[in-house]
Motif scaffolding. Structure first.
Motif, PDB file in Angstrom:
ATOM      1  N   LEU A 194      52.901  35.827  41.709  1.00 25.91           N
ATOM      2  CA  LEU A 194      52.780  34.690  40.798  1.00 25.91           C
ATOM      3  C   LEU A 194      51.607  33.771  41.148  1.00 25.91           C
ATOM      4  O   LEU A 194      50.767  33.489  40.297  1.00 25.91           O
ATOM      5  N   TRP A 216      60.713  38.664  34.649  1.00 25.28           N
ATOM      6  CA  TRP A 216      59.596  39.516  35.047  1.00 25.28           C
ATOM      7  C   TRP A 216      60.094  40.903  35.437  1.00 25.28           C
ATOM      8  O   TRP A 216      59.488  41.908  35.075  1.00 25.28           O
ATOM      9  N   CYS A 219      48.715  34.299  38.595  1.00 24.75           N
ATOM     10  CA  CYS A 219      49.088  33.574  37.385  1.00 24.75           C
ATOM     11  C   CYS A 219      48.823  32.073  37.422  1.00 24.75           C
ATOM     12  O   CYS A 219      48.944  31.415  36.395  1.00 24.75           O
ATOM     13  N   HIS A 228      54.704  36.580  29.670  1.00 26.46           N
ATOM     14  CA  HIS A 228      53.762  35.454  29.762  1.00 26.46           C
ATOM     15  C   HIS A 228      54.081  34.393  28.713  1.00 26.46           C
ATOM     16  O   HIS A 228      54.158  33.202  29.037  1.00 26.46           O
ATOM     17  N   LEU A 243      56.702  32.793  31.563  1.00 30.35           N
ATOM     18  CA  LEU A 243      55.763  32.219  32.526  1.00 30.35           C
ATOM     19  C   LEU A 243      55.185  30.889  32.053  1.00 30.35           C
ATOM     20  O   LEU A 243      55.260  29.885  32.762  1.00 30.35           O
TER      21      LEU A 243
END
Length: 109
Positions: A12, A47, A16, A65, A69
């Protein structure tokens, strides 16, 4: 509730998250933030499911996403979020903690 630190630190964070700033905070001691743990746990569960093409097809990562996320990071990294008292290389121990509900007793006490 458990979120693997290896996933947060190894997947992560490097893949990200943009560089932390006043508008997009991140705390390197995120494990000390119960709200962050809860949100990251949910993000990690999604995820696991959505990164498996056999289970979710090729669009799973895109859905993760968009639906998991980005909303999670908006909440965590917001200026009023759980990392509010933390700066790039600083961690403040005196986080805002919810007050106990009157009349509620902790099971241990």
């Amino acid at each position: 509730m458990e979120v693997p630190a290896e996933w947060v630190e190894g997947v992560l964070v490097p893949g990200c998250l943009a560089e932390p700033s006043a508008e997009a905070r991140w705390c390197h001691r995120w494990l000390e933030h119960p709200i962050a743990i809860a949100r990251l746990h949910a993000c990690w569960l999604a995820w696991q499911e959505l990164s498996d093409p056999a289970a979710c097809g090729c669009t799973g990562p895109s859905v993760w996403h968009r639906d998991h996320l980005h909303p999670c990071m908006r909440e965590l990294r917001a200026s009023g979020g759980p990392f509010e008292g933390c700066a790039k290389d600083e961690h403040q121990i005196n986080h805002r903690l919810p007050k106990l509900v009157p009349g509620w007793r902790h099971p241990d006490g």
